[in-house]
Scaffold this motif. Structure first.
Motif, mmCIF file in Angstrom:
data_model
loop_
_atom_site.group_PDB
_atom_site.id
_atom_site.type_symbol
_atom_site.label_atom_id
_atom_site.label_comp_id
_atom_site.label_asym_id
_atom_site.label_seq_id
_atom_site.Cartn_x
_atom_site.Cartn_y
_atom_site.Cartn_z
ATOM 1 N N GLY A 112 46.842 -10.022 -7.448
ATOM 2 C CA GLY A 112 47.460 -8.650 -7.352
ATOM 3 C C GLY A 112 47.737 -7.813 -8.417
ATOM 4 N N VAL A 113 48.066 -8.687 -9.389
ATOM 5 C CA VAL A 113 48.637 -7.883 -10.795
ATOM 6 C C VAL A 113 47.098 -7.183 -11.523
ATOM 7 C CG1 VAL A 113 49.500 -7.788 -13.168
ATOM 8 C CG2 VAL A 113 50.985 -9.028 -10.828
ATOM 9 N N ALA A 114 46.450 -8.266 -11.183
ATOM 10 C CA ALA A 114 45.121 -8.249 -11.853
ATOM 11 C C ALA A 114 44.142 -6.686 -11.146
ATOM 12 C CB ALA A 114 44.080 -9.474 -11.728
ATOM 13 N N ASP A 115 44.194 -6.972 -9.659
ATOM 14 C CA ASP A 115 44.100 -5.967 -9.414
ATOM 15 C C ASP A 115 44.197 -4.210 -8.835
ATOM 16 O OD1 ASP A 115 42.264 -7.857 -7.415
ATOM 17 O OD2 ASP A 115 44.115 -7.714 -5.985
ATOM 18 N N GLY A 116 45.258 -4.492 -9.785
ATOM 19 C CA GLY A 116 46.332 -3.156 -9.976
ATOM 20 C C GLY A 116 46.091 -2.442 -10.987
ATOM 21 N N LEU A 117 45.493 -3.537 -12.261
ATOM 22 C CA LEU A 117 45.635 -3.618 -13.584
ATOM 23 C C LEU A 117 44.044 -2.925 -13.116
ATOM 24 C CD1 LEU A 117 47.363 -6.277 -15.929
ATOM 25 C CD2 LEU A 117 47.860 -3.901 -15.539
ATOM 26 N N GLY A 118 42.894 -3.712 -12.233
ATOM 27 C CA GLY A 118 41.568 -3.181 -12.379
ATOM 28 C C GLY A 118 40.560 -4.216 -13.498
ATOM 29 N N ILE A 119 41.248 -5.738 -13.863
ATOM 30 C CA ILE A 119 40.634 -6.367 -14.716
ATOM 31 C C ILE A 119 40.500 -7.939 -13.803
ATOM 32 C CG2 ILE A 119 42.118 -5.651 -16.767
ATOM 33 C CD1 ILE A 119 43.695 -7.621 -17.311
ATOM 34 N N ASN A 120 40.370 -8.786 -14.526
ATOM 35 C CA ASN A 120 39.486 -9.584 -14.059
ATOM 36 C C ASN A 120 40.487 -10.823 -14.567
ATOM 37 O OD1 ASN A 120 38.225 -12.321 -13.285
ATOM 38 N ND2 ASN A 120 36.361 -11.945 -14.132
ATOM 39 N N ASP A 121 41.314 -11.705 -13.685
ATOM 40 C CA ASP A 121 42.427 -12.685 -13.535
ATOM 41 C C ASP A 121 41.915 -13.182 -14.694
ATOM 42 O OD1 ASP A 121 40.671 -13.578 -11.926
ATOM 43 O OD2 ASP A 121 42.697 -14.589 -10.343
ATOM 44 N N LYS A 122 40.914 -14.109 -14.573
ATOM 45 C CA LYS A 122 40.437 -14.768 -15.696
ATOM 46 C C LYS A 122 40.642 -14.613 -17.348
ATOM 47 C CE LYS A 122 35.481 -13.781 -17.412
ATOM 48 N NZ LYS A 122 33.953 -14.245 -16.955
ATOM 49 N N ASN A 123 41.385 -13.254 -17.393
ATOM 50 C CA ASN A 123 41.403 -12.495 -18.673
ATOM 51 C C ASN A 123 42.720 -11.756 -18.436
ATOM 52 O OD1 ASN A 123 38.652 -11.985 -19.913
ATOM 53 N ND2 ASN A 123 38.698 -9.907 -18.551
ATOM 54 N N ILE A 124 44.118 -12.955 -17.852
ATOM 55 C CA ILE A 124 45.298 -12.646 -18.008
ATOM 56 C C ILE A 124 45.441 -13.981 -18.813
ATOM 57 C CG2 ILE A 124 47.211 -12.867 -16.505
ATOM 58 C CD1 ILE A 124 45.018 -10.119 -15.260
ATOM 59 N N ASN A 125 46.568 -13.887 -19.819
ATOM 60 C CA ASN A 125 47.288 -15.337 -20.093
ATOM 61 C C ASN A 125 49.073 -15.140 -19.223
ATOM 62 O OD1 ASN A 125 47.950 -16.851 -21.767
ATOM 63 N ND2 ASN A 125 49.033 -15.779 -23.064
ATOM 64 N N VAL A 126 49.640 -15.490 -19.211
ATOM 65 C CA VAL A 126 51.073 -16.057 -18.603
ATOM 66 C C VAL A 126 51.776 -16.423 -18.925
ATOM 67 C CG1 VAL A 126 52.259 -16.544 -16.411
ATOM 68 C CG2 VAL A 126 49.727 -15.640 -16.221
ATOM 69 N N ILE A 127 52.966 -16.351 -19.216
ATOM 70 C CA ILE A 127 54.325 -17.133 -20.116
ATOM 71 C C ILE A 127 55.179 -16.684 -18.585
ATOM 72 C CG2 ILE A 127 55.493 -17.041 -22.086
ATOM 73 C CD1 ILE A 127 53.509 -14.721 -23.651
#
Length: 149
Positions: A112-127
């Motif tokens: 949902g955060v990826a959708d809101g940012l308009g980016i692919n979730d594979k480009n998200i790093n999580v800490i």
């Protein structure tokens, strides 16, 4: 208070001017949006035990939509970067939840955060920060969004 004329700076309204200033600060990394969403419901923890998949499906849609809406409200426009880093602080309702299952239960939130940012979730790093703090009244996931690598 001075009279501000947004048209003088090329904006249609005062609100639009504020949004553009906020986006510029996000782009430069001067501010990082922070959102808070609900703690994942039991159906997202993968312990269906042969039950119908509908409760998980509905819970996934609800969690993803909540995160999407909160992200859009915090960012205001499309995320100005190709990637993002999420610092996820999880406050549990009790200690019964196994800390190791929480990342999987929050998959819909990350999507949902990826959708809101308009980016692919594979480009998200999580800490992860699975807090020892317990809050029965308001279990939650607090997410700080920063520019990714």
């Amino acid at each position: 208070m001075t009279d501000y004329n947004p048209q003088k700076d090329g904006y249609e309204s005062y609100t639009e001017a504020i949004k553009q200033i906020r986006m510029e600060k996000i782009r430069k990394g001067e501010i990082n949006p922070i959102i808070t969403v609900s703690f994942p419901v039991a159906a997202l923890f993968g312990h269906a035990n042969g039950k119908s998949h509908w409760p998980k499906s509905n819970a996934t849609k609800k969690a993803r939509a909540e995160a999407h809406k909160a992200t859009q409200a915090a960012v205001l426009h499309k995320w100005p970067h190709d990637s993002a880093e999420l610092k996820m602080r999880v406050v549990r309702p009790h200690r019964k939840h196994d800390k190791h299952n929480i990342p999987g239960a929050t998959k819909a939130i990350i999507d949902g955060v990826a959708d809101g940012l308009g980016i692919n979730d594979k480009n998200i790093n999580v800490i992860w920060d699975i807090a020892e703090e317990i809050d029965k009244a308001r279990p939650r996931v607090e997410i700080t969004i920063t520019k990714g690598d």
